[in-house]
Design an enzyme around this catalytic site. Structure first.
Site, short mmCIF file in Angstrom:
data_model
loop_
_atom_site.label_atom_id
_atom_site.label_comp_id
_atom_site.label_asym_id
_atom_site.label_seq_id
_atom_site.Cartn_x
_atom_site.Cartn_y
_atom_site.Cartn_z
N SER A 91 1.24 -1.69 0.14
CA SER A 91 0.05 0.01 0.02
C SER A 91 0.43 1.23 0.23
O SER A 91 0.21 1.67 -0.42
CB SER A 91 -0.95 0.02 1.07
OG SER A 91 -2.03 -1.36 0.59
N ARG A 141 0.48 7.82 5.91
CA ARG A 141 -0.23 6.84 6.70
C ARG A 141 -1.70 8.15 6.81
O ARG A 141 -3.17 7.09 6.87
CB ARG A 141 0.08 7.17 8.50
CG ARG A 141 -1.15 6.03 9.02
CD ARG A 141 -0.08 5.08 10.08
NE ARG A 141 0.90 4.84 10.12
CZ ARG A 141 0.89 3.00 9.16
NH1 ARG A 141 -0.38 2.58 9.81
NH2 ARG A 141 2.00 2.37 8.95
N HIS A 143 -3.01 6.86 3.58
CA HIS A 143 -3.25 5.54 3.90
C HIS A 143 -4.34 5.02 4.06
O HIS A 143 -5.36 4.06 4.13
CB HIS A 143 -2.11 4.53 4.19
CG HIS A 143 -2.62 3.48 4.50
ND1 HIS A 143 -3.08 2.96 5.70
CD2 HIS A 143 -2.11 1.79 3.55
CE1 HIS A 143 -2.90 1.09 5.40
NE2 HIS A 143 -2.54 1.44 4.67
#
Lengths: 213, 213
Positions: free
Chosen positions: B14, B42, B45
């Site tokens: 990812s 993040r 993500h």
């Protein structure tokens, strides 16, 4: 500092602002029905992201099957504790629904290790062993959604409604495309977006709609 | 169906995909430092929303003060159970941190009713009575952030780091603008976007960075 401190007023004003933005910036948008409108607006409310106007996919019987499951006092299975946390427990209790997230269950960890599968997949296997009507709510784990689709493909009598909105870059879009191509009654998100917060918002929108009837 | 079932592999892939998208679609973007890069990636993500590349604001000492608080085994106070659920408890326990969400505490409900304030505000008041270093993590409630700013304005010795990313249409952007204009060390989101998921992702990014050192 001056600011509104009445939660009901904050929520009502938020939805009025969302309605105003939709009227100004998306004047041609039409919702398919009032419940879809409530669900989509609550997803926007939860994310402040107007992409949600376009990316939710409702199967023909998706909303109705989810409503029926909730009315029947189904068991809800989430893929994350975040999704579980975000769903209104007072409303669930009134309907006699119970909610579980098995992903951190020691039994699931052992099952996952023994089979070489993710804990999210093992959590689905455990959920399928529980009695009564089921509703799955996935905001995070593509593998959970893939697993459920595999199980139901082999056993159509296990068909149950699904909110399928895993977010992410590896498998998320694919898992949701597989759900949209399946016979399972569903609400799903197209593409990469999704999340536990959106999964919870979708269920809450349906719970509040049931309450208002 | 074929799909990846190793969580570490899914996460690594990812982040590689996110890096590839950034290189292709945002070739001129430069991160201020490696920790900000980890935090922003993040957030992307967690949301699959590349707006996060531009909307996080880091005060000069924000990351460092949050790291220090975590290293000192601070108490973390979240505004929602969703944010609490999303933060890695194993890492917190290793650092000796404790985490609380007081919003559903009966004492907080009574305090809120008696004073005519939101439970989110009363939860901040209760948190300020707890001993030791504090870290606030807000993904949902502008009133919590406003309350903390009011308290610290009158008592600079109570200054503590804040992750301030309430999402929404009423007060959210204003509360974050007030945080960005304040002397509190912070990571904040500009505009309407935010959420419990992003709040948790920011703390997790810092926890994983500490772990990797």
């Amino acid at each position: 500092m001056e600011y509104i401190t009445q939660p009901q007023q904050i929520e009502a004003e938020s939805f009025a602002i969302i309605g105003g933005i939709l009227a100004r910036e998306f004047p041609d948008h039409r919702f398919a029905d009032p419940l879809q409108e409530k669900i989509i607006k609550r997803a926007i409310h939860t994310t402040a992201d107007f992409d949600w106007l376009e990316i939710l996919h409702f199967s023909a019987d998706g909303c109705e099957q989810i409503r029926q499951a909730l009315r029947q006092g189904c068991q809800i299975f989430t893929d994350t504790n975040m999704a579980l946390s975000g769903i209104n427990k007072t409303r669930l209790a009134q309907l006699g629904c119970r909610i579980h997230c098995f992903v951190a269950d020691p039994q699931v960890a052992a099952l996952a290790k023994a089979q070489g599968i993710t804990r999210s997949m093992a959590a689905v296997d455990l959920a399928m062993q529980q009695p009564g009507p089921r509703l799955f709510v996935f905001g995070n784990a593509p593998t959970a959604l893939f697993r459920l689709l595999e199980i139901c493909q082999g056993a159509p009598e296990l068909t149950c409604p699904v909110v399928g909105v895993p977010v992410g870059f590896v498998g998320a879009a694919e898992s949701k495309a597989a759900l949209m191509a399946s016979p399972l009654p569903h609400i799903a998100a197209k593409g990469r977006k999704g999340g536990s917060n959106v999964a919870a918002a979708i269920i809450n929108a349906i719970l509040y709609d049931l309450e208002s009837q």
